[in-house]
Write a protein that holds these residues in place. Structure first.
Motif, PDB file in Angstrom:
ATOM      1  N   ASP A 334       0.835  -1.201   0.000  1.00 30.70           N
ATOM      2  CA  ASP A 334       0.000   0.000   0.000  1.00 30.70           C
ATOM      3  C   ASP A 334       0.867   1.247   0.000  1.00 30.70           C
ATOM      4  O   ASP A 334       0.605   2.198  -0.696  1.00 30.70           O
ATOM      5  CB  ASP A 334      -0.934  -0.001   1.227  1.00 30.70           C
ATOM      6  N   ARG A 338       5.388   4.606   6.033  1.00 32.41           N
ATOM      7  CA  ARG A 338       4.950   4.558   7.424  1.00 32.41           C
ATOM      8  C   ARG A 338       5.055   3.128   7.967  1.00 32.41           C
ATOM      9  O   ARG A 338       5.510   2.219   7.270  1.00 32.41           O
ATOM     10  CB  ARG A 338       3.524   5.093   7.538  1.00 32.41           C
ATOM     11  N   GLU A 340       3.627   0.469   8.001  1.00 33.71           N
ATOM     12  CA  GLU A 340       2.610  -0.361   7.390  1.00 33.71           C
ATOM     13  C   GLU A 340       3.250  -1.211   6.292  1.00 33.71           C
ATOM     14  O   GLU A 340       3.580  -2.345   6.518  1.00 33.71           O
ATOM     15  CB  GLU A 340       1.453   0.494   6.852  1.00 33.71           C
ATOM     16  N   TRP A 344      -1.348  -5.179   0.755  1.00 28.99           N
ATOM     17  CA  TRP A 344      -2.803  -5.020   0.780  1.00 28.99           C
ATOM     18  C   TRP A 344      -3.424  -5.534  -0.512  1.00 28.99           C
ATOM     19  O   TRP A 344      -3.082  -5.075  -1.609  1.00 28.99           O
ATOM     20  CB  TRP A 344      -3.187  -3.555   0.993  1.00 28.99           C
ATOM     21  N   ASP A 347      -5.652  -2.912  -2.788  1.00 28.34           N
ATOM     22  CA  ASP A 347      -4.820  -1.976  -3.534  1.00 28.34           C
ATOM     23  C   ASP A 347      -4.179  -2.668  -4.741  1.00 28.34           C
ATOM     24  O   ASP A 347      -4.149  -2.143  -5.849  1.00 28.34           O
ATOM     25  CB  ASP A 347      -3.726  -1.394  -2.632  1.00 28.34           C
ATOM     26  N   TRP A 400     -11.247  -6.738  -1.530  1.00 32.65           N
ATOM     27  CA  TRP A 400      -9.894  -7.010  -1.028  1.00 32.65           C
ATOM     28  C   TRP A 400      -9.541  -8.477  -1.278  1.00 32.65           C
ATOM     29  O   TRP A 400      -8.649  -8.779  -2.069  1.00 32.65           O
ATOM     30  CB  TRP A 400      -9.782  -6.618   0.453  1.00 32.65           C
ATOM     31  N   PHE A 455     -14.070  -3.398   3.904  1.00 32.57           N
ATOM     32  CA  PHE A 455     -13.601  -2.019   4.087  1.00 32.57           C
ATOM     33  C   PHE A 455     -14.487  -1.014   3.363  1.00 32.57           C
ATOM     34  O   PHE A 455     -14.247   0.185   3.423  1.00 32.57           O
ATOM     35  CB  PHE A 455     -12.165  -1.880   3.582  1.00 32.57           C
ATOM     36  N   TRP A 458     -13.423   2.303   0.331  1.00 27.75           N
ATOM     37  CA  TRP A 458     -12.390   2.921   1.165  1.00 27.75           C
ATOM     38  C   TRP A 458     -11.984   4.318   0.677  1.00 27.75           C
ATOM     39  O   TRP A 458     -11.652   4.496  -0.481  1.00 27.75           O
ATOM     40  CB  TRP A 458     -11.183   1.981   1.159  1.00 27.75           C
ATOM     41  N   PHE A 564     -11.442   3.777  -3.140  1.00 23.74           N
ATOM     42  CA  PHE A 564     -10.596   2.776  -3.797  1.00 23.74           C
ATOM     43  C   PHE A 564     -11.386   1.841  -4.713  1.00 23.74           C
ATOM     44  O   PHE A 564     -10.892   1.401  -5.726  1.00 23.74           O
ATOM     45  CB  PHE A 564      -9.880   1.907  -2.739  1.00 23.74           C
ATOM     46  N   GLU A 608      -2.435   8.820  -1.099  1.00 24.37           N
ATOM     47  CA  GLU A 608      -3.416   7.876  -0.565  1.00 24.37           C
ATOM     48  C   GLU A 608      -4.814   8.478  -0.567  1.00 24.37           C
ATOM     49  O   GLU A 608      -5.797   7.805  -0.841  1.00 24.37           O
ATOM     50  CB  GLU A 608      -3.021   7.513   0.873  1.00 24.37           C
ATOM     51  N   MET A 624      -3.314   8.442   8.981  1.00 25.14           N
ATOM     52  CA  MET A 624      -3.373   7.694   7.728  1.00 25.14           C
ATOM     53  C   MET A 624      -3.274   8.657   6.556  1.00 25.14           C
ATOM     54  O   MET A 624      -4.265   9.089   6.015  1.00 25.14           O
ATOM     55  CB  MET A 624      -4.682   6.908   7.658  1.00 25.14           C
ATOM     56  N   HIS A 629       0.937   6.091  -2.464  1.00 26.75           N
ATOM     57  CA  HIS A 629      -0.029   5.001  -2.363  1.00 26.75           C
ATOM     58  C   HIS A 629      -0.560   4.797  -3.776  1.00 26.75           C
ATOM     59  O   HIS A 629      -1.237   5.660  -4.302  1.00 26.75           O
ATOM     60  CB  HIS A 629      -1.176   5.482  -1.479  1.00 26.75           C
TER      61      HIS A 629
HETATM   62  C1  BGC Z   1      -4.000   0.731   3.780  1.00 26.79           C
HETATM   63  C2  BGC Z   1      -4.775   0.566   2.525  1.00 26.79           C
HETATM   64  C3  BGC Z   1      -5.697  -0.569   2.656  1.00 26.79           C
HETATM   65  C4  BGC Z   1      -6.637  -0.186   3.734  1.00 26.79           C
HETATM   66  C5  BGC Z   1      -7.718  -1.169   3.949  1.00 26.79           C
HETATM   67  C6  BGC Z   1      -4.942   1.021   4.887  1.00 26.79           C
HETATM   68  O1  BGC Z   1      -4.316   1.113   6.099  1.00 26.79           O
HETATM   69  O2  BGC Z   1      -3.013   1.701   3.667  1.00 26.79           O
HETATM   70  O3  BGC Z   1      -4.255   0.978   1.402  1.00 26.79           O
HETATM   71  O4  BGC Z   1      -6.301  -1.016   1.513  1.00 26.79           O
HETATM   72  O5  BGC Z   1      -5.963   0.079   4.945  1.00 26.79           O
HETATM   73  O6  BGC Z   1      -8.724  -0.590   4.602  1.00 26.79           O
END
Ligand code: BGC
Length: 743
Positions: A334, A338, A340, A344, A347, A400, A455, A458, A564, A608, A624, A629
């Motif tokens: 993603d 950061r 993370e 994902w 994405d 996802w 999600f 998103w 997204f 993002e 966030m 992204h």
């Molecule tokens: C990520 C995303 C991901 C999402 C899902 C985020 O924290 O950066 O890109 O798809 O969470 O909800």
């Protein structure tokens, strides 16, 4: 975090005969840098990359014949924590284990036909060196005074080095597949300035590009002098480093100099996402020559490019490309900066097709597909990220987990190789079957479902689409894709079963979410986009639904509200529905939310969030807010397929037959795309000038193309001969010309 220095490991051995061939098979739990007789082996960085180590570890093979000689030799390696032992996402350390471990086997064949194997084992010893600690998220600490010169050469006096500990680790060792991460390019800063008032020892370099990788810093200083490097994607309003959006990723490197003339500092086992580098601790002002940015990513081959007459769109295209570079380090992530940096699924699924245009990503996605399959649970569900990490859930939910069929289907369509479909067929079918767990009466993520519903759309802009609508739409879409996968592999039975399932879910969708006049529940853009793009509406309701979508865009001031899930399909839906004008309006929109908004704000990667930074609100919630992204970069697919006009034939994979059909608009006077396909170079390049539409195309050998002139073109010719608006062309280069009507 851990301050355990990186182990340096070595073993000497003698060779008494002439060598015919030598191969090194090597891997690590963690990251290794292998050395043989004073030389680093191979070009790989951060090897062996990231897999779910408990299930699968890839080893690399190097031909090291030329590096060995008769007499005493020395094989060694330095180990970093990496994904195995270091920090992973917002979790703590040691997700897979600790400490890092090395496994190597040097297989020598002598000219007399005999063989010998030098392998890791109790006869190795280890010491420590310059790398005092390393962590992908936190950064690396080096003390150059501590580097044991010559540790990787024979004859080194390994005083104080200790024996290694041999351990067992149960997993599956497999040969490397997919490109390794490499240092792909080097970029120089565009400027450097002092931070704070004179005399300050702090300087901020601007790379001019938000990039991912590491730095190389040349410096002359005194023994014991420590420099600190911090990284940021953006500056705050006072011109300082804005690092809040890195969350707990400290992303800081330290180097202590040895003080022996010019020294070069380069980290081994970390990477950062950054445009700015702040260095503190200097005794003299640096120049841009002191610093290089080393761009790291999986060493895929670049294959496609797009450009046009609008500089902002060219910058957008560059941002899309850099988004892919920065988020393809062995895993499609993603974000790269950061705490993370996870694979994902949602994405990856939306960006996959664009990735496969920019690069030859066939094996990259084969690797990801394996990561996905390795992440399934007993029911066959696919988690939100792969490789999976603890505490993040077993089901990624709609859009996802669907990456499990969408990504391989995309890869198959682009590259034409059924391997990815065959290898994962059973697991994909099991996954489609597992959707029953989260569905009732074919409504997926139904209201009363107590598992993870998903999600949603998103990061949409205040236009929430019901999760069960998204769920059911993707249920129909993914089962239809699986039916096509079955058909592509010749499994007619499954093709029928899952085709029927898709039809049944489609009916459920209509009954539950669509009114007789074509209103789709919630009325959001994403609701219409999914209904139209996934072909979920009765045919007589397509036109009214499209009009309702256009109305919504219109009353928002020709702006999108999609997140997204809806964004990547939106321009395609408008184009197919005959509203190319609206698709271009959205594309050319410069106020947020739009693709060009970030570009007008100086972005060099895809953000993002549509409003990652705005004049009135400043930075979005740092909890966030990534500036790298790739998800919204999925517009790249439309730029190529519609603006430049290169697309896949719906039924023929790998551009063996392509569809060339540019659709000029948005005031563009020229656009082009080139793509290296499996058959050779395919290109479409057009310009409108003096009432003429001039269109040059190249169809690669052993392939053909269906070509369609835009509807505004009349009297079309091909190489000077009158032709119909649509025709099939075999391999070759063509100059197409038509009259162009302008309003
Ligand atoms: C990520 C995303 C991901 C999402 C899902 C985020 O924290 O950066 O890109 O798809 O969470 O909800």
């Amino acid at each position: 975090y851990s301050y355990v220095p990186s182990p340096y490991m070595r073993r000497e051995f003698s060779i008494g005969k002439a060598i015919a061939q030598a191969r090194l098979y090597i891997t690590a739990l963690g990251i290794y840098e292998a050395h043989l007789n004073g030389q680093k082996i191979g070009e790989a960085e951060l090897a062996p990359g990231w897999t779910d180590y408990a299930r699968r570890v890839r080893y690399q093979t190097y031909d090291v014949t030329a590096l060995l000689g008769e007499g005493v030799n020395c094989l060694g390696a330095i180990l970093g924590d990496g994904w195995f032992s270091g920090h992973l996402a917002w979790l703590s350390r040691e997700t897979y284990g600790d400490p890092p471990k090395l496994l190597a086997q040097l297989a020598i064949t002598y000219q007399d036909g005999s063989t010998e194997t030098i392998a890791t084992g109790p006869d190795w010893s280890h010491g420590f060196g310059a790398v005092r600690s390393s962590d992908l998220l936190m950064g690396e600490v080096q003390d150059l005074r501590k580097e044991p010169a010559g540790w990787d050469r024979p004859g080194f006096a390994a005083n104080g080095w200790m024996p290694v500990e041999a351990t067992k680790y149960e997993t599956k060792l497999v040969a490397q597949y997919a490109p390794l991460i490499e240092a792909v390019e080097e970029i120089k800063p565009v400027s450097v300035r002092m931070k704070g008032a004179w005399p300050s020892d702090r300087f901020i370099f601007d790379m001019g590009q938000n990039m991912v990788g590491k730095i190389r810093f040349r410096v002359q200083g005194t023994a014991g002098q420590t420099l600190t490097f911090r990284f940021a994607e953006r500056l705050d309003k006072d011109g300082g480093m804005y690092t809040t959006n890195y969350r707990s990723a400290r992303s800081t490197d330290y180097v202590t100099l040895a003080g022996n003339g010019e020294e070069v500092f380069e980290t081994k086992f970390t990477f950062h996402g950054f445009q700015y580098v702040e260095v503190a601790g200097l005794s003299e002002p640096p120049t841009v020559d002191n610093l290089s940015g080393i761009v790291l990513h999986s060493a895929w081959e670049p294959t496609g490019d797009f450009s046009c007459s609008e500089p902002l769109l060219n910058q957008l295209q560059s941002n899309i490309r850099w988004g892919w570079k920065g988020n393809s380090l062995d895993v499609p992530t993603d974000c790269p900066q950061r705490d993370e940096r996870l694979g994902w699924t949602g994405d990856a699924q939306v960006f996959g097709r664009t990735a496969c245009f920019l690069s030859d990503a066939q094996t990259f996605f084969e690797k990801y597909q394996q990561d996905l399959e390795d992440s399934t649970n007993a029911d066959g569900q696919i988690p939100p990220v792969a490789p999976t990490v603890p505490k993040i859930g077993i089901d990624g939910g709609p859009a996802w987990s669907d990456a499990f069929v969408i990504c391989p289907w995309t890869a198959y369509r682009v590259y034409g190789d059924t391997t990815i479909l065959e290898r994962h067929y059973d697991a994909m079918r099991k996954w489609v079957d597992s959707l029953q767990i989260s569905s009732r009466d074919d409504i997926r993520s139904y209201e009363g479902y107590t598992g993870f519903k998903g999600f949603g759309d998103w990061l949409n802009t205040n236009a929430e689409t019901p999760i069960e609508l998204i769920g059911t739409a993707f249920y129909a879409y993914s089962s239809a894709i699986f039916a096509k996968i079955a058909a592509a592999l010749g499994n007619r039975e499954d093709a029928k079963t899952y085709g029927a399932l898709s039809e049944r879910v489609k009916k459920a969708f209509q009954n539950r979410f669509v009114t007789p006049s074509g209103l789709v529940s919630s009325g959001t853009q994403t609701a219409y986009v999914l209904a139209l793009h996934f072909d979920l509406l009765p045919s007589d309701l397509r036109a009214p639904a499209l009009q309702l979508l256009v109305d919504d865009i219109g009353w928002r001031g020709w702006k999108l509200s999609t997140g997204f899930v809806g964004t990547s399909y939106l321009p395609h839906v408008l184009t197919e529905g005959g509203r190319l004008d609206v698709a271009y309006k959205l594309l050319m929109q410069k106020g947020w939310p739009s693709w060009l908004y970030a570009v007008t704000q100086g972005a060099t990667t895809i953000w993002e969030r549509w409003d990652g930074w705005t004049e009135d609100k400043g930075f979005q919630d740092p909890g966030m807010n990534s500036f790298n992204h790739y998800a919204y970069g999925a517009i790249g697919e439309w730029l190529v397929s519609t603006v430049a006009g290169i697309d896949l034939d719906p039924d023929v994979p790998a551009y063996k037959k392509s569809r060339l059909a540019p659709r000029p608009g948005g005031g563009l006077t020229q656009a082009q795309a080139h793509l290296k396909t499996r058959f050779g170079k395919l290109s479409s390049s057009w310009a409108i000038e003096g009432g003429k539409f001039r269109w040059n195309i190249v169809v690669p050998p052993n392939a053909d193309a269906s070509t369609v002139f835009p509807p505004e073109a009349s009297n079309p010719t091909c190489n000077g001969v009158a032709v119909p608006n649509q025709q099939n062309l075999p391999a070759g280069s063509y100059e197409m010309v038509a009259d162009w009507l302008t309003e």
